[in-house]
Design a protein around this motif. Structure first.
Motif, mmCIF file in Angstrom:
data_model
loop_
_atom_site.group_PDB
_atom_site.id
_atom_site.type_symbol
_atom_site.label_atom_id
_atom_site.label_comp_id
_atom_site.label_asym_id
_atom_site.label_seq_id
_atom_site.Cartn_x
_atom_site.Cartn_y
_atom_site.Cartn_z
ATOM 1 N N SER A 1 -4.780 18.386 -1.619
ATOM 2 C CA SER A 1 -3.621 17.487 -1.665
ATOM 3 C C SER A 1 -3.492 16.785 -3.004
ATOM 4 N N GLU A 2 -4.112 17.376 -4.035
ATOM 5 C CA GLU A 2 -4.109 16.722 -5.345
ATOM 6 C C GLU A 2 -2.711 16.589 -5.931
ATOM 7 N N GLU A 3 -1.800 17.451 -5.512
ATOM 8 C CA GLU A 3 -0.431 17.412 -6.074
ATOM 9 C C GLU A 3 0.366 16.214 -5.578
ATOM 10 N N PHE A 4 -0.117 15.557 -4.538
ATOM 11 C CA PHE A 4 0.625 14.445 -3.952
ATOM 12 C C PHE A 4 0.121 13.115 -4.510
ATOM 13 N N SER A 5 1.054 12.184 -4.747
ATOM 14 C CA SER A 5 0.677 10.880 -5.282
ATOM 15 C C SER A 5 -0.076 10.045 -4.252
ATOM 16 N N SER A 6 0.058 10.412 -2.985
ATOM 17 C CA SER A 6 -0.663 9.707 -1.930
ATOM 18 C C SER A 6 -0.925 10.672 -0.771
ATOM 19 N N ALA A 7 -2.146 10.684 -0.305
ATOM 20 C CA ALA A 7 -2.474 11.524 0.844
ATOM 21 C C ALA A 7 -1.856 10.987 2.128
ATOM 22 N N LEU A 8 -1.319 9.764 2.069
ATOM 23 C CA LEU A 8 -0.727 9.124 3.246
ATOM 24 C C LEU A 8 0.795 9.073 3.190
ATOM 25 N N GLY A 9 1.418 9.673 2.169
ATOM 26 C CA GLY A 9 2.870 9.633 2.033
ATOM 27 C C GLY A 9 3.350 8.246 1.651
ATOM 28 N N GLU A 10 4.638 8.032 1.724
ATOM 29 C CA GLU A 10 5.207 6.733 1.368
ATOM 30 C C GLU A 10 5.202 5.794 2.574
ATOM 31 N N ARG A 11 5.048 4.519 2.288
ATOM 32 C CA ARG A 11 5.090 3.433 3.269
ATOM 33 C C ARG A 11 4.159 3.666 4.462
ATOM 34 N N PRO A 12 2.890 3.930 4.232
ATOM 35 C CA PRO A 12 1.974 4.053 5.368
ATOM 36 C C PRO A 12 1.617 2.686 5.943
ATOM 37 N N CYS A 13 1.225 2.661 7.185
ATOM 38 C CA CYS A 13 0.628 1.494 7.840
ATOM 39 C C CYS A 13 1.564 0.283 7.959
ATOM 40 N N VAL A 14 2.867 0.486 7.918
ATOM 41 C CA VAL A 14 3.789 -0.636 8.122
ATOM 42 C C VAL A 14 3.676 -1.123 9.572
ATOM 43 N N GLY A 15 3.495 -2.404 9.725
ATOM 44 C CA GLY A 15 3.388 -2.967 11.063
ATOM 45 C C GLY A 15 2.042 -2.720 11.730
ATOM 46 N N MET A 16 1.101 -2.209 10.999
ATOM 47 C CA MET A 16 -0.235 -1.926 11.576
ATOM 48 C C MET A 16 -0.935 -3.237 11.908
ATOM 49 N N VAL A 17 -1.443 -3.335 13.151
ATOM 50 C CA VAL A 17 -2.102 -4.568 13.578
ATOM 51 C C VAL A 17 -3.527 -4.328 14.065
ATOM 52 N N GLY A 18 -3.952 -3.084 14.123
ATOM 53 C CA GLY A 18 -5.300 -2.783 14.596
ATOM 54 C C GLY A 18 -5.713 -1.381 14.212
ATOM 55 N N GLY A 19 -7.003 -1.061 14.449
ATOM 56 C CA GLY A 19 -7.491 0.255 14.113
ATOM 57 C C GLY A 19 -7.829 0.379 12.637
ATOM 58 N N VAL A 20 -8.192 1.603 12.217
ATOM 59 C CA VAL A 20 -8.579 1.844 10.835
ATOM 60 C C VAL A 20 -8.168 3.254 10.442
ATOM 61 N N VAL A 21 -7.747 3.406 9.203
ATOM 62 C CA VAL A 21 -7.377 4.707 8.652
ATOM 63 C C VAL A 21 -8.335 5.025 7.503
ATOM 64 N N TYR A 22 -9.099 6.109 7.638
ATOM 65 C CA TYR A 22 -9.972 6.567 6.574
ATOM 66 C C TYR A 22 -9.225 7.618 5.774
ATOM 67 N N VAL A 23 -9.288 7.488 4.432
ATOM 68 C CA VAL A 23 -8.550 8.411 3.597
ATOM 69 C C VAL A 23 -9.363 8.789 2.365
ATOM 70 N N ARG A 24 -9.306 10.057 2.046
ATOM 71 C CA ARG A 24 -9.976 10.575 0.850
ATOM 72 C C ARG A 24 -8.897 10.979 -0.140
ATOM 73 N N GLY A 25 -9.069 10.544 -1.389
ATOM 74 C CA GLY A 25 -8.103 10.892 -2.414
ATOM 75 C C GLY A 25 -7.158 9.749 -2.723
ATOM 76 N N ALA A 26 -6.039 10.100 -3.339
ATOM 77 C CA ALA A 26 -5.090 9.092 -3.828
ATOM 78 C C ALA A 26 -4.410 8.369 -2.679
ATOM 79 N N VAL A 27 -4.232 7.074 -2.871
ATOM 80 C CA VAL A 27 -3.493 6.250 -1.925
ATOM 81 C C VAL A 27 -2.400 5.519 -2.702
ATOM 82 N N GLY A 28 -1.180 5.704 -2.328
ATOM 83 C CA GLY A 28 -0.076 5.040 -3.026
ATOM 84 C C GLY A 28 0.090 3.610 -2.563
ATOM 85 N N SER A 29 1.325 3.142 -2.519
ATOM 86 C CA SER A 29 1.583 1.767 -2.118
ATOM 87 C C SER A 29 1.447 1.618 -0.614
#
Length: 779
Positions: free
Chosen positions: A165-193
């Motif tokens: 996924s090196e070609e992507f600026s973020s492995a999570l896409g745009e606007r991840p985790c909006v409104g997130m109130v619990g849990g956890v997201v593990y991510v390897r590589g680039a993370v955008g905004s």
């Protein structure tokens, strides 16, 4: 293992058929399934083996929601990619997709594990949640996910490995985790905004322990165990989780600033519209309401008004009665017809009552009988005169209706008729037993007293027509059907014409009548002829018709009560001195056969050239303004046969166009309203009358639903939760209900509770000026 192929030749098994087949197999003890799907939905859940055994599904070519609502003890393996909603509402199953997953993978999952061996689409992991009484859900993705991932996540663990996924600026896409109130997201590589209330942190020992314990199982399920070393470099990993309460104190931006700084550039609909970034409450007033109400009083015609060819608005009459304005209510009908008693109250089939909404509750409003209340009222002639002269040729219903309307406009009107007495079929044809002659004479005298000049015993020919046309500003041809129609049957010369037969009876004569009479035609004219034959001494009367009798039920019952019979279908073939034959050989003995199947107009006084169009050489075909020649108009049965109420209504329409013509006004169509839609009316508010005595028709003012017109019940006023509606009393005694846009939230309760269908609720059409561009857009 049960193998299921969902394609048989060109025939595809439906989703319902497949799911029912699987359910039955599980009930019968099956545990292993190999399904060659063809896009069917919801494969794999929710299922539970009756003995608690584990269920296994191997699926190829799965459709949407594979593994939806999957229960503990179920495992699903999809060899290739799958479409949207993989593991939707997963409650404990283990779901493996060896390829990519579509949008919203793991959406709302609350248990179990989901393994994706490729990429996952938009809104992956959104609304994941964790019930502390059960194990938390897990979602593992080998590569990356689409935008808006893990929105409103409330619990569970998600792992996005970022492989390839090196070609992507973020492995999570745009606007991840909006409104997130619990849990956890593990991510390897680039993370955008990501939102300011979400923290990006390094892994701790517990995090690494979780990833180490689960990575092997994940890679084994997707058959990528060779990647374990590469994906186990924990320094390349981070985690996203909601900030604690103390940490959020540093987040100062208001919603508008957040939109301008961190929202999708230009707004999420930037490709089709420009966002003004104004922030409004979910429930708004004024121009930002999603919907706005409208008080559409009298916009629609009530079913009674719409069904009445004369167009009498009975709902207005009952509104006046409710206000105590009885005489005004009774006089209102006289604005529409000169025959409230002779037609509406006596011989009309009252289609208004057939259309009455109240008839769907208990019994229709007594509209016909209400006509009697107006029958003997006197009307004063108009004070203002226009000086325009109008001639009406034909003293029947349509002509007198047009004359009545035009005299009220202040024009000078003269009615010409060849008969000794004006009145058309009311005077000459309808039996006195059906219509009181005293009543008819009063209503005819009322027309004269208004100023209409009656010229009787005046047969118009071509020369007289030209004279009348020259001496008047407009002429109306309304001579009606004056010639009995019949087919060229064998023996037609033996027929007695029904129209002339009835005219003779009403003149007080004793026309020749046999002992055994057959009447051809079982419509209302036929029943009138049967009645007349009995009155003239016939011993037996039989009416025959090619179709089911079209006469009113009460007319048929009356003739049958006299001993008469109706035979149908009976297709006349010939008439003889002994009787009448049908085309199938049947014979009815008769010494007189009277034909009464309708009439056609006799219009020899009109120019016999191509200047006037006719249907079948008899009936006039007028232009849109009811004219047939310059200044010459037509009405009633000279256009097409109809009921008496049809003739009155057509006379009204012709008078409308004649008035505009003589006053020099441009063409405008006769004003007609649409019928109020039935779904706008709330019949549940009205108490049902169970076989009660309806009493005086004026008392039906409380039963009238007042369809399409406000009955001032104040229900909207009392029901509005925002107190946005006010009642405005006007000087003329009328009222209006007004909604204050600064209070109204567009909830639609006013439209919902209105029993009369007056309030409407619709999309807000206001134009909003964009502060960024100055352009206007529809709201």
């Amino acid at each position: 293992m049960l193998k299921i192929d969902t394609m048989h030749g060109h025939e595809r098994m439906s989703t319902q058929e497949l799911l029912l087949l699987i359910e039955d197999a599980v009930k019968n003890g099956e545990t292993d399934f190999d399904i060659a799907a063809s896009g069917q939905h919801d494969i794999g859940g929710p299922l539970w083996h009756p003995e608690g055994k584990k269920l296994f599904f191997h699926v190829a070519n799965a459709g949407q929601r594979v593994g939806s609502m999957c229960l503990p003890g179920t495992e699903i393996v999809v060899d290739e990619s799958a479409s949207a909603d993989v593991g939707w509402l997963n409650s404990g199953g283990v779901i493996t997709v060896k390829g990519d997953a579509g949008d919203t993978a793991g959406h709302c999952s609350s248990g179990g594990k989901i393994f994706i061996g490729g990429r996952a689409g938009t809104r992956t992991g959104s609304l994941m949640k964790h019930d502390p009484l059960y194990e938390e859900p897990e979602l593992w993705v080998l590569k990356n996910v689409g935008s808006f991932s893990f929105e409103f996540m409330g619990g569970g663990r998600a792992v996005v490995c970022g492989y390839d996924s090196e070609e992507f600026s973020s492995a999570l896409g745009e606007r991840p985790c909006v409104g997130m109130v619990g849990g956890v997201v593990y991510v390897r590589g680039a993370v955008g905004s990501f939102p300011a209330d979400i923290a990006l942190r390094e892994l701790n020992e517990n995090d690494i322990a979780f990833l180490e314990s689960g990575m092997g199982e994940f890679l084994e399920k997707i058959e990528k165990s060779e990647l374990k070393e590469q994906l186990s470099r924990w320094s390349e990993w981070h985690k996203l989780e909601p900030r604690g309460k103390d940490e959020k104190a540093d987040v100062k931006d208001d919603v508008k600033t957040f939109h301008q700084k961190e929202w999708v550039k230009g707004g999420i609909f930037a490709d089709v519209a420009k966002d003004d970034f104004e922030v409004h409450n979910t429930i708004s007033t004024g121009i930002y309401r999603l919907r706005t109400p409208s008080w559409d009083n009298a916009k629609f015609a009530a079913p009674c008004e719409f069904s009445c060819p004369t167009g009498i608005p009975t709902q207005k009459r009952y509104a006046l009665l409710r206000d105590g304005k009885d005489e005004e209510a009774f006089r209102l009908e006289l604005m529409y017809t000169p025959f409230p008693g002779a037609v509406c109250g006596s011989v009309c089939p009252n289609p208004c009552m057939e259309g009455c909404t109240r008839g769907n509750i208990d019994e229709p409003i007594q509209i016909g009988d209400l006509g009697y209340k107006s029958a003997f009222l006197k009307v004063n002639p108009p004070e203002k005169k226009t000086g325009k002269k109008i001639a009406v040729i034909g003293g029947g219903i349509a002509g007198l209706s047009a004359a009545w309307q035009l005299i009220q406009k202040g024009h000078s009107v003269a009615v010409y008729d060849e008969a000794e007495h004006i009145g058309g079929k009311l005077e000459q044809v309808i039996p006195r037993g059906r219509l009181s002659h005293e009543l008819l004479e009063f209503e005819l005298k009322r027309i004269e007293d208004m100023g209409v000049k009656f010229v009787s015993s005046y047969k118009v020919d071509g020369e007289k027509f030209n004279t009348i046309r020259a001496e008047n500003d407009a002429v109306i041809v309304a001579t009606g059907g004056t010639k009995s129609r019949f087919f060229p049957w064998e023996g037609k010369e033996l027929l007695t014409m029904g129209l002339e037969y009835l005219k003779a009876i009403n003149r007080g004569e004793k026309p020749k009548t046999g002992k055994r009479v057959v009447v051809i035609g079982a419509g209302n004219s036929g029943m009138d002829t049967c009645r007349g034959a009995y009155e003239m001494g016939a011993e037996t009367v039989i009416a025959v018709d090619v179709q089911k009798p079209a006469a009113f039920k009460e007319e048929i019952e009356y003739i049958e009560s006299l001993g008469g019979k109706i035979v149908w279908p009976f297709v006349t073939q010939k008439i003889t001195a002994e009787g009448i034959y049908a085309n199938d050989g049947r014979f009815i003995e008769a010494d007189q056969v009277i034909v009464s199947i309708g009439e056609e107009p006799e219009l020899s006084f009109l120019p016999n050239d191509d200047s006037i169009q006719k249907f079948r050489g008899s009936w006039l075909i007028p232009k849109n303004d009811k004219s047939i020649l310059p200044g010459v108009f037509c009405a009633g049965d000279v256009i097409k046969p109809g009921r008496l109420t049809d003739a009155i209504g057509d006379g009204r329409k012709t008078a409308w166009y004649v008035d505009r013509f003589v006053m020099g006004e441009s063409f405008a169509p006769f004003p007609e309203k649409q019928k109020v839609p039935a779904e706008r009316l709330a019949k549940a508010y009205f108490d049902k009358c169970h076989h009660c005595d309806l009493g005086d028709p004026a008392d039906d003012k409380t039963r009238c639903v007042s369809c399409g017109s406000c009955r001032d019940c104040k229900m909207c006023l009392e029901s509005c939760p925002e107190k946005a509606i006010t009642r405005v009393q006007k000087e003329d005694g009328s009222w209006e209900y007004v909604s204050d846009e600064n209070r109204c939230i567009g909830c639609g309760i006013c439209a919902g509770v209105c029993p009369c269908g007056v309030w409407s609720i619709g999309d807000n059409k206001v134009e909003i000026k964009m502060y960024t561009t100055g352009e206007k857009i529809a709201g």
